[in-house]
Design an enzyme around this catalytic site. Structure first.
Site, PDB file in Angstrom:
ATOM      1  N   GLY A  45       0.740  -1.229  -0.226  1.00 49.81           N
ATOM      2  CA  GLY A  45      -0.041   0.089   0.117  1.00 49.81           C
ATOM      3  C   GLY A  45       0.951   1.213   0.010  1.00 49.81           C
ATOM      4  O   GLY A  45       2.163   1.180   0.271  1.00 49.81           O
ATOM      5  N   GLN A  50       3.015  10.079   1.598  1.00 55.82           N
ATOM      6  CA  GLN A  50       4.295   9.443   1.251  1.00 55.82           C
ATOM      7  C   GLN A  50       5.214   9.789   0.096  1.00 55.82           C
ATOM      8  O   GLN A  50       6.370   9.490   0.076  1.00 55.82           O
ATOM      9  CB  GLN A  50       4.149   7.787   1.616  1.00 55.82           C
ATOM     10  N   CYS A 106       6.259  -0.029   7.489  1.00 51.63           N
ATOM     11  CA  CYS A 106       5.975   1.350   6.769  1.00 51.63           C
ATOM     12  C   CYS A 106       7.027   1.574   5.833  1.00 51.63           C
ATOM     13  O   CYS A 106       8.169   1.744   6.459  1.00 51.63           O
ATOM     14  CB  CYS A 106       5.471   2.367   7.668  1.00 51.63           C
ATOM     15  N   LEU A 107       6.819   1.968   4.427  1.00 43.26           N
ATOM     16  CA  LEU A 107       7.933   2.275   3.739  1.00 43.26           C
ATOM     17  C   LEU A 107       8.514   3.473   4.243  1.00 43.26           C
ATOM     18  O   LEU A 107       9.815   4.044   4.028  1.00 43.26           O
ATOM     19  CB  LEU A 107       7.256   2.582   2.336  1.00 43.26           C
ATOM     20  N   HIS A 148      -4.178   0.742   7.750  1.00 39.10           N
ATOM     21  CA  HIS A 148      -2.707   1.521   7.746  1.00 39.10           C
ATOM     22  C   HIS A 148      -2.439   2.776   6.974  1.00 39.10           C
ATOM     23  O   HIS A 148      -2.077   3.805   7.173  1.00 39.10           O
ATOM     24  CB  HIS A 148      -1.804   0.367   7.312  1.00 39.10           C
ATOM     25  N   GLU A 149      -3.145   2.495   5.606  1.00 41.10           N
ATOM     26  CA  GLU A 149      -2.883   3.790   4.634  1.00 41.10           C
ATOM     27  C   GLU A 149      -3.769   4.840   4.947  1.00 41.10           C
ATOM     28  O   GLU A 149      -3.518   6.030   4.752  1.00 41.10           O
ATOM     29  CB  GLU A 149      -3.180   3.080   3.265  1.00 41.10           C
ATOM     30  N   HIS A 152      -2.240   7.161   7.166  1.00 40.59           N
ATOM     31  CA  HIS A 152      -1.259   8.105   6.452  1.00 40.59           C
ATOM     32  C   HIS A 152      -2.077   9.417   6.255  1.00 40.59           C
ATOM     33  O   HIS A 152      -1.674  10.473   6.325  1.00 40.59           O
ATOM     34  CB  HIS A 152      -0.817   7.506   5.180  1.00 40.59           C
TER      35      HIS A 152
HETATM   36 NI    NI Z   1       3.066   3.332   5.915  1.00 43.52          NI
END
Ligand code: NI
Length: 192
Positions: A45, A50, A106-107, A148-149, A152
């Site tokens: 995702g 991000q 998380c990226l 999770h997304e 963000h």
């Molecule tokens: Ni993340």
């Protein structure tokens, strides 16, 4: 085009993102770039903040989890084979089912993974890339990735759910990420 991923510490990751309409400039290109960026970094995702855009947009491909899972885990999750979707202007309508724990990453916060508790089922309203409205219920790992997304675009991160002591213990690592002192095999953007 692969976009750099904003690292932990950047204010945009703490901003509540804005709704968009179909006039948002070059939206198709942005969505295409987000998919490319997500796959290039082996994510499941990716949210617009991000990639440095404060808009309510995220992409999810929970099928990637199932594609990569161990043979013995096959059939373990009810939402298999997952979904691939674009979520625009999403709003969570309800959180249902019991909470369960899963090891998340998380990226934007590389090299840190923690067990996070989230609801098993969600109902969410969103628009797709044609701005068609949907209200859908998701469960299992798909619901988890969406939550999770979704966090963000609300300016939240998974580490916010950790107990204060645990957060304190990882402060050094987080500071290093903010300063760019982290080795990752995808492109990142460090903004203090
Ligand atoms: Ni993340």
């Amino acid at each position: 085009m692969i976009l750099p991923i904003v690292a932990y510490g950047a204010p945009i990751l703490r901003t509540v993102a804005k709704e968009i309409d179909r006039d948002y400039p070059q939206l198709d290109k942005l969505i295409e770039d987000m998919w490319e960026t997500m796959y290039a970094s082996n994510g499941v995702g990716l949210a617009a903040p991000q990639v440095n855009r404060d808009i309510r947009l995220f992409v999810v491909d929970s099928g990637q989890i199932f594609a990569n899972q161990e043979e013995e885990d096959k059939g373990k999750y009810p939402d298999e084979p997952g979904v691939k979707k674009v979520f625009i202007n999403a709003r969570i309508k309800s959180l249902n089912g019991s909470e369960w724990t899963y090891n998340e990453g998380c990226l934007s916060i590389p090299k840190i993974r923690e067990d996070i508790s989230r609801n098993e089922e969600i109902t969410i309203e969103y628009q797709d890339e044609q701005f068609e409205k949907h209200a859908e219920t998701f469960n299992g790992l798909t619901a988890r990735v969406i939550l999770h997304e979704y966090d963000h675009i609300e300016g939240k991160l998974f580490i916010d759910y950790l107990k204060p002591l645990k957060r304190k213990l990882m402060k050094g690592k987080l500071d290093d990420i903010t300063k760019g002192k982290v080795k990752v095999d995808y492109k990142m953007m460090f903004v203090k």
